[in-house]
Design a protein around this motif. Structure first.
Motif, PDB file in Angstrom:
ATOM      1  N   MET A 170      36.019  35.920  34.954  1.00 38.28           N
ATOM      2  CA  MET A 170      37.278  36.428  35.494  1.00 38.28           C
ATOM      3  C   MET A 170      36.988  37.403  36.632  1.00 38.28           C
ATOM      4  SD  MET A 170      40.424  38.015  33.320  1.00 38.28           S
ATOM      5  CE  MET A 170      40.003  39.750  33.245  1.00 38.28           C
ATOM      6  N   MET A 171      37.616  37.134  37.793  1.00 36.57           N
ATOM      7  CA  MET A 171      37.442  38.031  38.940  1.00 36.57           C
ATOM      8  C   MET A 171      38.168  39.353  38.703  1.00 36.57           C
ATOM      9  SD  MET A 171      37.838  35.800  42.410  1.00 36.57           S
ATOM     10  CE  MET A 171      39.052  34.646  41.788  1.00 36.57           C
ATOM     11  N   ASN A 172      37.668  40.382  39.351  1.00 38.52           N
ATOM     12  CA  ASN A 172      38.459  41.606  39.310  1.00 38.52           C
ATOM     13  C   ASN A 172      39.653  41.462  40.264  1.00 38.52           C
ATOM     14  OD1 ASN A 172      37.840  42.494  41.942  1.00 38.52           O
ATOM     15  ND2 ASN A 172      35.985  43.521  41.248  1.00 38.52           N
ATOM     16  N   THR A 173      40.555  42.418  40.187  1.00 37.75           N
ATOM     17  CA  THR A 173      41.825  42.291  40.917  1.00 37.75           C
ATOM     18  C   THR A 173      41.602  42.252  42.419  1.00 37.75           C
ATOM     19  OG1 THR A 173      42.959  43.381  39.098  1.00 37.75           O
ATOM     20  CG2 THR A 173      44.074  43.387  41.234  1.00 37.75           C
ATOM     21  N   GLU A 174      40.741  43.104  42.929  1.00 40.16           N
ATOM     22  CA  GLU A 174      40.505  43.135  44.371  1.00 40.16           C
ATOM     23  C   GLU A 174      39.949  41.794  44.851  1.00 40.16           C
ATOM     24  OE1 GLU A 174      38.344  46.570  45.530  1.00 40.16           O
ATOM     25  OE2 GLU A 174      38.363  46.055  47.660  1.00 40.16           O
ATOM     26  N   ALA A 175      39.001  41.228  44.099  1.00 40.70           N
ATOM     27  CA  ALA A 175      38.426  39.940  44.481  1.00 40.70           C
ATOM     28  C   ALA A 175      39.467  38.822  44.380  1.00 40.70           C
ATOM     29  CB  ALA A 175      37.220  39.627  43.592  1.00 40.70           C
ATOM     30  N   ALA A 176      40.319  38.883  43.375  1.00 42.44           N
ATOM     31  CA  ALA A 176      41.334  37.843  43.206  1.00 42.44           C
ATOM     32  C   ALA A 176      42.333  37.857  44.368  1.00 42.44           C
ATOM     33  CB  ALA A 176      42.061  38.034  41.875  1.00 42.44           C
ATOM     34  N   VAL A 177      42.733  39.047  44.784  1.00 38.99           N
ATOM     35  CA  VAL A 177      43.707  39.139  45.877  1.00 38.99           C
ATOM     36  C   VAL A 177      43.057  38.750  47.204  1.00 38.99           C
ATOM     37  CG1 VAL A 177      45.120  40.782  47.166  1.00 38.99           C
ATOM     38  CG2 VAL A 177      45.214  40.728  44.668  1.00 38.99           C
ATOM     39  N   SER A 178      41.816  39.121  47.391  1.00 37.62           N
ATOM     40  CA  SER A 178      41.092  38.682  48.586  1.00 37.62           C
ATOM     41  C   SER A 178      40.981  37.159  48.616  1.00 37.62           C
ATOM     42  CB  SER A 178      39.705  39.329  48.607  1.00 37.62           C
ATOM     43  OG  SER A 178      38.958  38.837  49.690  1.00 37.62           O
ATOM     44  N   ALA A 179      40.648  36.565  47.470  1.00 38.33           N
ATOM     45  CA  ALA A 179      40.534  35.107  47.386  1.00 38.33           C
ATOM     46  C   ALA A 179      41.882  34.435  47.618  1.00 38.33           C
ATOM     47  CB  ALA A 179      39.971  34.706  46.020  1.00 38.33           C
TER      48      ALA A 179
ATOM     49  N   SER B 182      43.963  48.353  41.756  1.00 42.24           N
ATOM     50  CA  SER B 182      43.611  49.204  40.619  1.00 42.24           C
ATOM     51  C   SER B 182      44.156  48.539  39.368  1.00 42.24           C
ATOM     52  CB  SER B 182      44.220  50.598  40.804  1.00 42.24           C
ATOM     53  OG  SER B 182      43.904  51.413  39.698  1.00 42.24           O
ATOM     54  N   GLY B 183      43.302  48.395  38.361  1.00 43.98           N
ATOM     55  CA  GLY B 183      43.740  47.729  37.130  1.00 43.98           C
ATOM     56  C   GLY B 183      44.233  46.339  37.465  1.00 43.98           C
ATOM     57  N   ARG B 184      45.405  45.973  36.996  1.00 37.04           N
ATOM     58  CA  ARG B 184      45.971  44.645  37.246  1.00 37.04           C
ATOM     59  C   ARG B 184      46.977  44.659  38.393  1.00 37.04           C
ATOM     60  NH1 ARG B 184      42.437  41.562  36.533  1.00 37.04           N
ATOM     61  NH2 ARG B 184      41.571  41.272  34.465  1.00 37.04           N
ATOM     62  N   HIS B 185      46.951  45.716  39.219  1.00 28.40           N
ATOM     63  CA  HIS B 185      47.901  45.842  40.325  1.00 28.40           C
ATOM     64  C   HIS B 185      47.152  45.902  41.650  1.00 28.40           C
ATOM     65  CE1 HIS B 185      50.899  46.611  37.296  1.00 28.40           C
ATOM     66  NE2 HIS B 185      50.148  47.565  36.790  1.00 28.40           N
ATOM     67  N   ALA B 186      47.782  45.389  42.672  1.00 25.89           N
ATOM     68  CA  ALA B 186      47.205  45.470  44.019  1.00 25.89           C
ATOM     69  C   ALA B 186      48.325  45.506  45.045  1.00 25.89           C
ATOM     70  CB  ALA B 186      46.298  44.272  44.285  1.00 25.89           C
ATOM     71  N   ALA B 187      47.989  46.021  46.203  1.00 21.34           N
ATOM     72  CA  ALA B 187      48.895  45.985  47.354  1.00 21.34           C
ATOM     73  C   ALA B 187      48.067  45.598  48.559  1.00 21.34           C
ATOM     74  CB  ALA B 187      49.555  47.344  47.566  1.00 21.34           C
TER      75      ALA B 187
END
Lengths: 124, 124
Positions: free
Chosen positions: B1-10, B69-74
């Motif tokens: 499982m990717m972290n949140t920052e990596a998931a949003v970048s992807a 941060s955590g499960r949130h991103a902007a």
């Protein structure tokens, strides 16, 4: 020194309260406030405080969402202004002392959706 | 499982690449895409993919800023579209599996500043 999430929370609380002394204490001397939609920039703590102090009309701010990591944060606020609920999104950079050094803020206005996507989108 | 920052970048990389299979793999089945400016909502992965696949015109996206941060991103992206550089700001919630479950996105348009603050703001 507050962490970034606490500093940004305190920023919005002080602005909503018109607590200018507390707000000033959260800002770097050379804070820069960017408004990309109008290509305006306000430089320096005193100018930024005056901009908010002089802003016409009554306004009330509440934080809808906040995300912070390291020295960066983003917030989505909801501003009650002249009978409307207006969203704003802001990106913050803090300096090494934990003071707000850069703010880039967007005020996205409502608009009617373009035709052609009614089969995918529902209105609310 | 990717972290949140990596998931949003992807997510943004896949969208820019029109790599629909990769994008689909980053989304929860019941992803909800909110557009508060038009009060539109798109529910479900298939509808969200179609919305992007059918979006008219050529567009290119680049991430200007991201905070997670955590499960949130902007994120703040810049979209090249029809000769313009358009900002968009997006707030993401991921589910426990690290899949994108909610996106709220704003497209703030340019406008002329109201009069009365020329003494505080410079144009760029």
């Amino acid at each position: 020194m507050m962490n970034t999430e606490a500093a940004v929370s305190a920023y919005w609380t002080a602005l909503e309260a018109r607590d200018w002394d507390t707000l000033a204490g959260l800002l770097a001397d050379d804070v820069v406030y960017h408004m990309p939609q109008t290509r305006e920039r306000i430089v320096g703590r005193e100018s930024f405080l005056r901009f908010n102090q002089e802003y016409p009309g009554d306004w009330h701010l509440a934080v809808t969402r906040a995300v912070a990591s390291g020295r960066h944060a983003a917030t989505w606020i909801t501003c009650a202004y002249r009978g409307e609920q207006l969203p704003a999104t802001s990106f913050f950079d803090l300096d090494d002392a934990g003071l707000v050094r850069e703010i880039t803020e967007f005020w996205p206005a409502a608009y009617e959706p373009p035709p052609g996507r009614e089969h995918l989108a529902e209105r609310y």
